[in-house]
Motif scaffolding. Structure first.
Motif, PDB file in Angstrom:
ATOM      1  N   TYR A 110       2.264   1.592  -3.491  1.00 24.22           N
ATOM      2  CA  TYR A 110       1.192   2.050  -4.368  1.00 24.22           C
ATOM      3  C   TYR A 110       1.027   3.567  -4.232  1.00 24.22           C
ATOM      4  O   TYR A 110       0.945   4.288  -5.225  1.00 24.22           O
ATOM      5  N   ARG A 111       0.997   4.052  -2.975  1.00 22.96           N
ATOM      6  CA  ARG A 111       0.885   5.499  -2.724  1.00 22.96           C
ATOM      7  C   ARG A 111       2.082   6.251  -3.300  1.00 22.96           C
ATOM      8  O   ARG A 111       1.934   7.352  -3.832  1.00 22.96           O
ATOM      9  N   GLU A 145       0.833  -1.208   0.000  1.00 20.76           N
ATOM     10  CA  GLU A 145       0.000   0.000   0.000  1.00 20.76           C
ATOM     11  C   GLU A 145       0.867   1.257   0.000  1.00 20.76           C
ATOM     12  O   GLU A 145       0.547   2.232  -0.679  1.00 20.76           O
TER      13      GLU A 145
END
Length: 141
Positions: free
Chosen positions: A23-24, A20
């Motif tokens: 991804y950010r 995550e």
């Protein structure tokens, strides 16, 4: 064979253990790019094979095999815009004769993207790489 800017992304991904966070980071890279001029969002720069709208505008500096490749890009999807930023780090500043020598699936695999992108996003990424390669091959000829 990857560019220093791409190696920095690899190092950052090694530091960011959670997908995550990675991804950010990709999305933030896309947000940091300058927008593509609307006049360049034309059928000739649109990349087919992407689920979202994608435009790549290449620039070739010089002539023949030693000419340098750069590009600008844009997408209406934030993650794809980030993927364009990743491809810019991988390909920008490379000679057109060296572009086809870059094994994009292997290099992008170092980021773990293959395991975390949907089939549609993976197909779109492949379409962008194919477009970059075809422009470079034509410019090197």
């Amino acid at each position: 064979m990857a560019q220093a800017a791409f190696e920095e992304i690899v190092e950052t991904f090694e530091f960011l253990e959670d997908w995550e966070d990675r991804y950010r980071h990709v999305i933030d890279m896309g947000k940091a790019m300058d927008p593509l001029d609307d006049a360049l969002k034309v059928p000739a720069t649109k990349v087919d094979g992407c689920a979202s709208q994608v435009w790549l505008h290449p620039t070739i500096e010089g002539e023949g095999p030693s000419a340098t490749f750069t590009f600008e890009g844009e997408s209406d999807a934030m993650i794809v815009r980030g993927l364009i930023a990743v491809l810019k780090a991988l390909y920008s500043g490379v000679s057109v004769s060296d572009i086809p020598k870059i094994n994009a699936p292997v290099e992008l695999g170092r980021l773990g993207l293959n395991d975390h992108l949907s089939a549609q996003r993976s197909n779109g990424l492949r379409a962008m790489v194919d477009r970059i390669n075809s422009v470079a091959v034509a410019a090197a000829a």
